[in-house]
Design an enzyme around this catalytic site. Structure first.
Site, mmCIF file in Angstrom:
data_model
loop_
_atom_site.group_PDB
_atom_site.id
_atom_site.type_symbol
_atom_site.label_atom_id
_atom_site.label_comp_id
_atom_site.label_asym_id
_atom_site.label_seq_id
_atom_site.Cartn_x
_atom_site.Cartn_y
_atom_site.Cartn_z
ATOM 1 C CG ASP A 64 -25.376 51.411 60.043
ATOM 2 O OD1 ASP A 64 -25.873 52.243 60.832
ATOM 3 O OD2 ASP A 64 -25.938 51.055 59.004
ATOM 4 C CG ASN A 132 -28.623 48.186 48.753
ATOM 5 O OD1 ASN A 132 -29.130 48.028 49.869
ATOM 6 N ND2 ASN A 132 -27.373 48.590 48.592
ATOM 7 C CG HIS A 134 -28.175 48.317 52.930
ATOM 8 N ND1 HIS A 134 -27.500 49.411 52.430
ATOM 9 C CD2 HIS A 134 -29.165 48.843 53.707
ATOM 10 C CE1 HIS A 134 -28.039 50.520 52.889
ATOM 11 N NE2 HIS A 134 -29.057 50.204 53.667
ATOM 12 C CD GLU A 139 -24.251 48.954 50.877
ATOM 13 O OE1 GLU A 139 -25.437 48.573 50.757
ATOM 14 O OE2 GLU A 139 -23.904 50.141 50.725
HETATM 15 P P1 PGA Z 1 -34.321 54.287 55.720
HETATM 16 O O1 PGA Z 1 -32.953 53.512 55.493
HETATM 17 O O2 PGA Z 1 -34.888 53.820 57.019
HETATM 18 O O3 PGA Z 1 -33.900 55.747 55.798
HETATM 19 O O4 PGA Z 1 -35.198 53.978 54.561
HETATM 20 C C1 PGA Z 1 -32.910 52.126 55.613
HETATM 21 C C2 PGA Z 1 -31.557 51.630 55.231
HETATM 22 O O5 PGA Z 1 -31.003 52.094 54.231
HETATM 23 O O6 PGA Z 1 -31.036 50.741 55.921
#
Ligand code: PGA
Length: 253
Positions: A64, A132, A134, A139
């Site tokens: 992404d 959250n 995602h 999302e």
């Molecule tokens: P993080 O992010 O590995 O920095 O916790 C995960 C995400 O938001 O997909």
């Protein structure tokens, strides 16, 4: 469905993910590998690079990207993957496919990226888990069929980019679709830290649906959830319907 649940001590997590990744690449050097950025995979990437990970025959797809950040911003996914992994490897991947947010025609860029992904499929997709729920920037609200696309960011996702050193909060995003993730031959969901314990429990034991996009993985034919013990702490004693627990599995799953 085939979901395996692997729990590792926090101090083993990065090394075990790295060694399993090296195994997969050794078995299939030309694999098509989709990689996330973020704080979860970064230690595993460092461990893999230190052990001589060689992706020179592989295709790397970046999961992404944030929009609205200047080129070179430390929170951008293209910057992070160079810093955390690709820039540490002695050789470049044979092919590298990413979503470029700096183009004039974002829809055309999404279509180009998605066609390149679809052409050969994905052998292995690594994912982090958003606070959250995602996956990538799919999302909450993302259906299992959600395509690769430009997305609006949840407020927490946008402000969360500041913790990656963003010069400003990103204003939009681009992500590999849920449809491509679900079509991948193998998926690993990597989850670390006690702050992810409640959302991981929701992913694994709550309803499957768009309000927690990672829950769709329970419908994937070959997914391994790899959690460290703090991230798994809210699941202690809760049986996982349909999951094969590999808490005592050898280092490679
Ligand atoms: P993080 O992010 O590995 O920095 O916790 C995960 C995400 O938001 O997909």
């Amino acid at each position: 469905m085939s979901l395996a649940f692997v729990v590792r001590p926090a101090d083993r997590f990065a090394d075990d993910v790295a060694s399993t990744l090296l195994d997969r690449v050794a078995t299939r050097p030309s694999l098509r590998l989709c990689l996330p950025t973020g704080s979860t995979p970064a230690p595993a990437y460092a461990a893999a690079a230190a052990r001589g990970l060689d992706l020179s025959e592989a295709t790397v797809v970046l999961l992404d990207e944030f929009g609205g950040l200047p080129p070179g911003d430390p929170a951008r996914c293209d910057v992070a993957i160079e810093r955390d992994l690709l820039g540490r490897l002695p050789r470049r991947p044979a092919a590298y496919v990413r979503l470029d947010p700096d183009v004039d025609d974002v829809d055309a860029e999404v279509a180009r990226f998605d066609a390149e992904v679809a052409a050969g499929g994905l052998d292995l997709v690594l994912l982090g888990l958003g606070a959250n729920g995602h996956l990538g920037l799919n999302e909450p609200g993302s259906e299992v069929t959600a395509p690769t696309r430009r997305v609006a960011l949840d407020q927490g996702t946008a402000s969360g980019a500041l913790t990656y050193g963003a010069s400003t909060a990103p204003s939009w995003g681009m992500t590999l679709g849920m449809d491509r993730i679900m079509a991948a031959r193998e998926v690993w969901l990597l989850v670390t830290g006690e702050h992810k314990a409640a959302v991981l429990r929701e992913v694994l034991t709550g309803p499957i649906g768009a309000s927690v996009p990672a829950s769709w993985l329970r419908q994937h034919p070959s997914v391994t959830v790899v959690a460290d013990q703090p991230a798994a702490s809210a699941l202690d004693g809760s049986p996982l319907p349909g999951a094969r627990s590999r808490a005592h599995a050898p280092a490679s799953w």
